[in-house]
Write a protein that holds these residues in place. Sequence first.
Motif, PDB file in Angstrom:
ATOM      1  N   LEU A 281       8.098 -44.433  32.824  1.00 44.42           N
ATOM      2  CA  LEU A 281       8.240 -44.702  31.397  1.00 44.42           C
ATOM      3  C   LEU A 281       9.698 -44.739  30.969  1.00 44.42           C
ATOM      4  O   LEU A 281      10.085 -45.514  30.107  1.00 44.42           O
ATOM      5  N   SER A 282      10.526 -43.875  31.572  1.00 40.60           N
ATOM      6  CA  SER A 282      11.940 -43.858  31.188  1.00 40.60           C
ATOM      7  C   SER A 282      12.609 -45.177  31.500  1.00 40.60           C
ATOM      8  O   SER A 282      13.481 -45.642  30.758  1.00 40.60           O
TER       9      SER A 282
ATOM     10  N   LEU B 248      -0.300 -41.669  35.363  1.00 42.10           N
ATOM     11  CA  LEU B 248      -0.409 -40.404  36.081  1.00 42.10           C
ATOM     12  C   LEU B 248      -0.245 -39.261  35.092  1.00 42.10           C
ATOM     13  O   LEU B 248       0.799 -39.126  34.448  1.00 42.10           O
ATOM     14  N   ASP B 249      -1.261 -38.439  34.981  1.00 42.41           N
ATOM     15  CA  ASP B 249      -1.204 -37.229  34.157  1.00 42.41           C
ATOM     16  C   ASP B 249      -0.804 -36.085  35.080  1.00 42.41           C
ATOM     17  O   ASP B 249      -1.627 -35.584  35.860  1.00 42.41           O
ATOM     18  N   VAL B 250       0.457 -35.649  35.011  1.00 43.64           N
ATOM     19  CA  VAL B 250       0.952 -34.643  35.948  1.00 43.64           C
ATOM     20  C   VAL B 250       0.388 -33.257  35.663  1.00 43.64           C
ATOM     21  O   VAL B 250       0.380 -32.395  36.545  1.00 43.64           O
ATOM     22  N   ARG B 251      -0.072 -33.021  34.465  1.00 40.57           N
ATOM     23  CA  ARG B 251      -0.630 -31.704  34.146  1.00 40.57           C
ATOM     24  C   ARG B 251      -1.999 -31.504  34.787  1.00 40.57           C
ATOM     25  O   ARG B 251      -2.327 -30.417  35.255  1.00 40.57           O
TER      26      ARG B 251
ATOM     27  N   PRO C 158       5.524 -40.260  34.233  1.00 41.45           N
ATOM     28  CA  PRO C 158       6.496 -39.589  33.353  1.00 41.45           C
ATOM     29  C   PRO C 158       7.875 -39.621  33.998  1.00 41.45           C
ATOM     30  O   PRO C 158       8.019 -39.990  35.167  1.00 41.45           O
ATOM     31  N   GLY C 159       8.883 -39.225  33.257  1.00 43.16           N
ATOM     32  CA  GLY C 159      10.236 -39.176  33.810  1.00 43.16           C
ATOM     33  C   GLY C 159      10.314 -38.208  34.978  1.00 43.16           C
ATOM     34  O   GLY C 159       9.721 -37.127  34.942  1.00 43.16           O
TER      35      GLY C 159
ATOM     36  N   PHE D 232      14.751 -41.233  36.547  1.00 39.49           N
ATOM     37  CA  PHE D 232      15.000 -39.792  36.453  1.00 39.49           C
ATOM     38  C   PHE D 232      15.529 -39.461  35.058  1.00 39.49           C
ATOM     39  O   PHE D 232      16.612 -39.892  34.680  1.00 39.49           O
ATOM     40  N   THR D 233      14.756 -38.672  34.321  1.00 32.36           N
ATOM     41  CA  THR D 233      15.142 -38.344  32.951  1.00 32.36           C
ATOM     42  C   THR D 233      15.806 -36.979  32.842  1.00 32.36           C
ATOM     43  O   THR D 233      16.348 -36.638  31.796  1.00 32.36           O
TER      44      THR D 233
END
Length: 301
Positions: A9-10, A33-36, A77-78, A124-125
Amino acid sequence: MLTKLCICLSLVISCLMPMAEAQMLVIKADRMLDVRSGTIKSPAVVLINNGKIEEINPKSLPEDVTIIELGDHTLLPGLIDMHTHITGDYFTGDDWTTAAVRQTSADWALQGVRFAREILEAGFTTVRDLGAQPGFPDVALMRAIEAGHMPGPDIWPAGHAISITGGHCDWTGFAPGVIELGPKAGIADGVAESMKAVRYQAKHGVRVIKVCATGGVFSFSQNAEVGAQQFSSAELKAIVNEAHKLGLKVAAHAHGTKGINAAVRAGVDSIEHGSILSKESIVLMKERGTFLVPQAFLNEF
């Protein structure tokens, strides 16, 4: 499919930044991808407002919103890089061996501008920058990004890595009198100087402390073994206690078993590299909750 069609996304937001800052955007993809939860969810609808993610899979969308259809892609996600040196360039020739006497903190900070953008565009955020050149160019870079002057990741800078005189994170190989540094630049001997080195880094805005607990490949001292323990246990303990008292985590460069074990017993929060890792070290790290950041990619060089 996940490997070939992943988009961070970043990276998407960075490419669309001028548009994203001007209006609301919606990015749609087939999945994310839901990392949680550790699962792939479908579909993926991301609402962006003023360049920032406002909501994921909202129940409804605003009117007159610009929609970007990505189709058969997976959004991530980042990413976080736990060990970088964002103001330095160590793999493009031999210039790094003399950069300390030829360049200034401004040179390094400006070089970091390029690398910060490249890191962000790679997805990479957030990065931990574990040891920069003299003058806190990594802290300056962090502040410039936070102020919105330039694109880049969220930087957790360490300032000057803390090392014994002639150790892995000291500038060795030069004639006597050239780059002779002290606690303010991270070069410390004894408990008192070690505490002062930590306090000085904290004073100038670092977000993490980096200590060189063993030798390494960047030292030119004739007697410097890559895995040899450098700081004493008392010095390591003083560094960790002072950092933790100030609310800072401690990352320890450590290759050899003795140095790794001493750093873990002293209470460091992470071992960087851990090249010569024994079963005893692993047991100690599990008991103390110490993380390993191995940099396995470097094995390709």
